[in-house]
Design a protein around this motif. Structure first.
Motif, mmCIF file in Angstrom:
data_model
loop_
_atom_site.group_PDB
_atom_site.id
_atom_site.type_symbol
_atom_site.label_atom_id
_atom_site.label_comp_id
_atom_site.label_asym_id
_atom_site.label_seq_id
_atom_site.Cartn_x
_atom_site.Cartn_y
_atom_site.Cartn_z
ATOM 1 N N THR A 47 0.801 -1.229 0.000
ATOM 2 C CA THR A 47 0.000 0.000 0.000
ATOM 3 C C THR A 47 0.831 1.276 0.000
ATOM 4 O O THR A 47 0.346 2.326 -0.410
ATOM 5 N N GLY A 48 2.046 1.196 0.502
ATOM 6 C CA GLY A 48 2.852 2.398 0.635
ATOM 7 C C GLY A 48 2.563 3.186 1.899
ATOM 8 O O GLY A 48 3.272 4.152 2.197
ATOM 9 N N LEU A 49 1.543 2.806 2.658
ATOM 10 C CA LEU A 49 1.252 3.463 3.928
ATOM 11 C C LEU A 49 2.111 2.866 5.040
ATOM 12 O O LEU A 49 2.604 1.741 4.908
ATOM 13 N N PRO A 50 2.279 3.597 6.146
ATOM 14 C CA PRO A 50 2.973 2.994 7.286
ATOM 15 C C PRO A 50 2.281 1.703 7.708
ATOM 16 O O PRO A 50 1.048 1.641 7.807
ATOM 17 N N GLY A 51 3.070 0.682 7.951
ATOM 18 C CA GLY A 51 2.532 -0.616 8.351
ATOM 19 C C GLY A 51 2.892 -0.933 9.791
ATOM 20 O O GLY A 51 4.076 -1.007 10.141
ATOM 21 N N TRP A 52 1.871 -1.082 10.628
ATOM 22 C CA TRP A 52 2.076 -1.460 12.020
ATOM 23 C C TRP A 52 1.886 -2.955 12.147
ATOM 24 O O TRP A 52 0.794 -3.470 11.887
ATOM 25 N N LEU A 53 2.921 -3.649 12.541
ATOM 26 C CA LEU A 53 2.837 -5.084 12.775
ATOM 27 C C LEU A 53 2.329 -5.324 14.192
ATOM 28 O O LEU A 53 2.976 -4.918 15.158
ATOM 29 N N GLY A 54 1.180 -5.974 14.316
ATOM 30 C CA GLY A 54 0.629 -6.292 15.627
ATOM 31 C C GLY A 54 0.678 -7.790 15.876
ATOM 32 O O GLY A 54 0.001 -8.561 15.195
ATOM 33 N N VAL A 55 1.493 -8.200 16.829
ATOM 34 C CA VAL A 55 1.670 -9.625 17.134
ATOM 35 C C VAL A 55 1.043 -9.929 18.498
ATOM 36 O O VAL A 55 1.021 -9.086 19.394
ATOM 37 N N SER A 56 0.537 -11.149 18.642
ATOM 38 C CA SER A 56 -0.225 -11.523 19.845
ATOM 39 C C SER A 56 0.366 -12.786 20.461
ATOM 40 O O SER A 56 0.614 -13.765 19.759
ATOM 41 N N ALA A 57 0.545 -12.759 21.788
ATOM 42 C CA ALA A 57 1.216 -13.874 22.461
ATOM 43 C C ALA A 57 0.562 -14.179 23.796
ATOM 44 O O ALA A 57 -0.212 -13.388 24.338
ATOM 45 N N ARG A 58 0.892 -15.325 24.313
ATOM 46 C CA ARG A 58 0.540 -15.700 25.680
ATOM 47 C C ARG A 58 1.672 -16.555 26.240
ATOM 48 O O ARG A 58 2.535 -17.045 25.495
ATOM 49 N N LEU A 59 1.664 -16.726 27.551
ATOM 50 C CA LEU A 59 2.687 -17.555 28.186
ATOM 51 C C LEU A 59 2.433 -19.023 27.902
ATOM 52 O O LEU A 59 1.290 -19.485 27.924
ATOM 53 N N ARG A 60 3.500 -19.766 27.635
ATOM 54 C CA ARG A 60 3.408 -21.216 27.507
ATOM 55 C C ARG A 60 3.470 -21.799 28.915
ATOM 56 O O ARG A 60 4.379 -21.510 29.686
ATOM 57 N N GLU A 61 2.499 -22.604 29.260
ATOM 58 C CA GLU A 61 2.377 -23.091 30.629
ATOM 59 C C GLU A 61 3.581 -23.924 31.065
ATOM 60 O O GLU A 61 3.995 -23.869 32.226
ATOM 61 N N ALA A 62 4.177 -24.650 30.152
ATOM 62 C CA ALA A 62 5.236 -25.581 30.532
ATOM 63 C C ALA A 62 6.475 -24.879 31.087
ATOM 64 O O ALA A 62 7.048 -25.312 32.088
ATOM 65 N N ASP A 63 6.888 -23.780 30.449
ATOM 66 C CA ASP A 63 8.167 -23.180 30.846
ATOM 67 C C ASP A 63 8.154 -21.659 30.855
ATOM 68 O O ASP A 63 9.187 -21.020 30.947
ATOM 69 N N HIS A 64 6.962 -21.069 30.737
ATOM 70 C CA HIS A 64 6.812 -19.611 30.725
ATOM 71 C C HIS A 64 7.466 -18.963 29.513
ATOM 72 O O HIS A 64 7.740 -17.747 29.527
ATOM 73 N N GLY A 65 7.718 -19.742 28.462
ATOM 74 C CA GLY A 65 8.080 -19.150 27.188
ATOM 75 C C GLY A 65 6.834 -18.540 26.564
ATOM 76 O O GLY A 65 5.742 -18.581 27.138
ATOM 77 N N LEU A 66 6.964 -17.980 25.372
ATOM 78 C CA LEU A 66 5.828 -17.359 24.707
ATOM 79 C C LEU A 66 5.444 -18.117 23.452
ATOM 80 O O LEU A 66 6.305 -18.619 22.715
ATOM 81 N N VAL A 67 4.131 -18.172 23.208
ATOM 82 C CA VAL A 67 3.581 -18.799 21.999
ATOM 83 C C VAL A 67 2.539 -17.853 21.423
ATOM 84 O O VAL A 67 2.171 -16.841 22.030
ATOM 85 N N GLY A 68 2.044 -18.167 20.217
ATOM 86 C CA GLY A 68 0.976 -17.379 19.638
ATOM 87 C C GLY A 68 -0.248 -17.397 20.536
ATOM 88 O O GLY A 68 -0.529 -18.391 21.207
ATOM 89 N N PHE A 69 -1.003 -16.313 20.535
ATOM 90 C CA PHE A 69 -2.125 -16.186 21.462
ATOM 91 C C PHE A 69 -3.143 -17.299 21.266
ATOM 92 O O PHE A 69 -3.544 -17.973 22.218
#
Length: 304
Positions: free
Chosen positions: A172-194
């Motif tokens: 598009t040529g417009l400014p692009g805001w990348l919005g990423v979504s996560a949650r904690l992984r229960e096993a080790d407190h790493g992050l995964v997709g929401f």
């Protein structure tokens, strides 16, 4: 100054709060297939009122109600023939709210939300790859022609479909805001997709950040995952970082958050210390939360 100039001066930019959850809180029904996407068609005055409330609260960027208006979502909801009209009207409602508040494009920017979630959150219902890419590009072009200032990519959380949304925004040529979504992984407190808990958050970042966004936002992410998400992003990205998280809920059917405006401000102070410069909220955030943040930011500016 507009939002981009503020960022270049290391100032904080205030984003609006949740749109779909605020509509639901005021009695607008949500669609299983398209979330708040039908509200533009069925309750336009309510959509305009939500935008107006956030502008009055102090938001410098409002995001049009196009999160759930991709062609595949509207088709699943039975109104695919209204695809172009609904998306144009969504941007128009945001513009009307800005105009009615006496604001200009310099005062309040309008983002066009672009996401790539499947109908009913069923990963088996994604369109074929070529059709998905074409539909996303078409939506991005409609948003540009309707007059948005930013393409706000939202809830990108995988490594196959999300890059197609990113590619559509970049055309598009417009400014692009990348919005990423996560949650904690229960096993080790790493992050995964929401919603995509089988995908590591770091893999999502590695697939999307090299594509070249203008801003990277941690959005619709549980509060506890925000700080580690910012840290992971900063290892890969030296540009502007934003945060507009999902709120914890006390009563989910009414989308009432258990986090008070004052507690929200306290959380935001931590994100700002980590280097975030765009702050707002996603589902569960209300105009009261944004107003509290705006008041605190103003007090900080007055003291400096």
């Amino acid at each position: 100054m507009n939002w981009s100039e503020k960022l270049s001066c290391d100032e904080v930019v205030l984003i609006d709060g949740g749109t779909g959850s605020e509509l639901k809180r005021h009695g607008v029904p949500m669609s299983p297939a398209a979330w708040s996407g039908l509200a533009v068609h069925t309750h336009p005055e309510a959509v305009r009122a939500v935008h107006t409330a956030y502008i009055h609260a102090g938001a410098e960027v409002i995001i049009a109600n196009t999160f759930g208006t991709a062609r595949s979502l509207l088709q699943a909801a039975g109104i695919g023939n209204e695809f172009e009209r609904i998306n144009c009207r969504a941007v128009e409602l945001a513009s009307e709210a800005r105009d009615a508040a006496g604001k200009s494009a310099v005062d309040v920017a309008i983002g066009g939300s672009l996401s790539n979630l499947p109908p009913n959150m069923d990963r088996g219902k994604y369109p074929p790859a070529e059709l998905e890419s074409a539909d996303l590009k078409e939506l991005a072009e409609i948003l540009v022609n309707a007059g948005v200032d930013i393409i706000a990519l939202e809830m990108l959380q995988d490594t196959h479909h999300a890059p197609r949304a990113m590619a559509a925004a970049l055309t598009t040529g417009l400014p692009g805001w990348l919005g990423v979504s996560a949650r904690l992984r229960e096993a080790d407190h790493g992050l995964v997709g929401f919603n995509y808990t089988d995908i590591d958050f770091e893999d999502i970042l590695d697939a999307l950040i090299p594509m070249g966004p203008d801003v990277v936002n941690v959005m619709h992410t549980e509060i506890a995952a925000v700080a580690p998400a910012i840290s992971m992003i900063r290892k890969r990205w030296q540009g502007p970082i934003g945060v507009y998280p999902e709120m914890p809920y006390s009563t989910v059917p009414d989308w009432r958050t258990a986090l008070s405006p004052e507690e929200f401000v306290d959380e935001a102070k931590g994100w700002l210390r980590q280097g975030a410069r765009l702050i707002g909220g996603c589902c569960g955030t209300t105009p009261d939360h944004i107003a509290a943040l705006a008041q605190w930011l103003q007090s900080e500016r007055n003291e400096s």
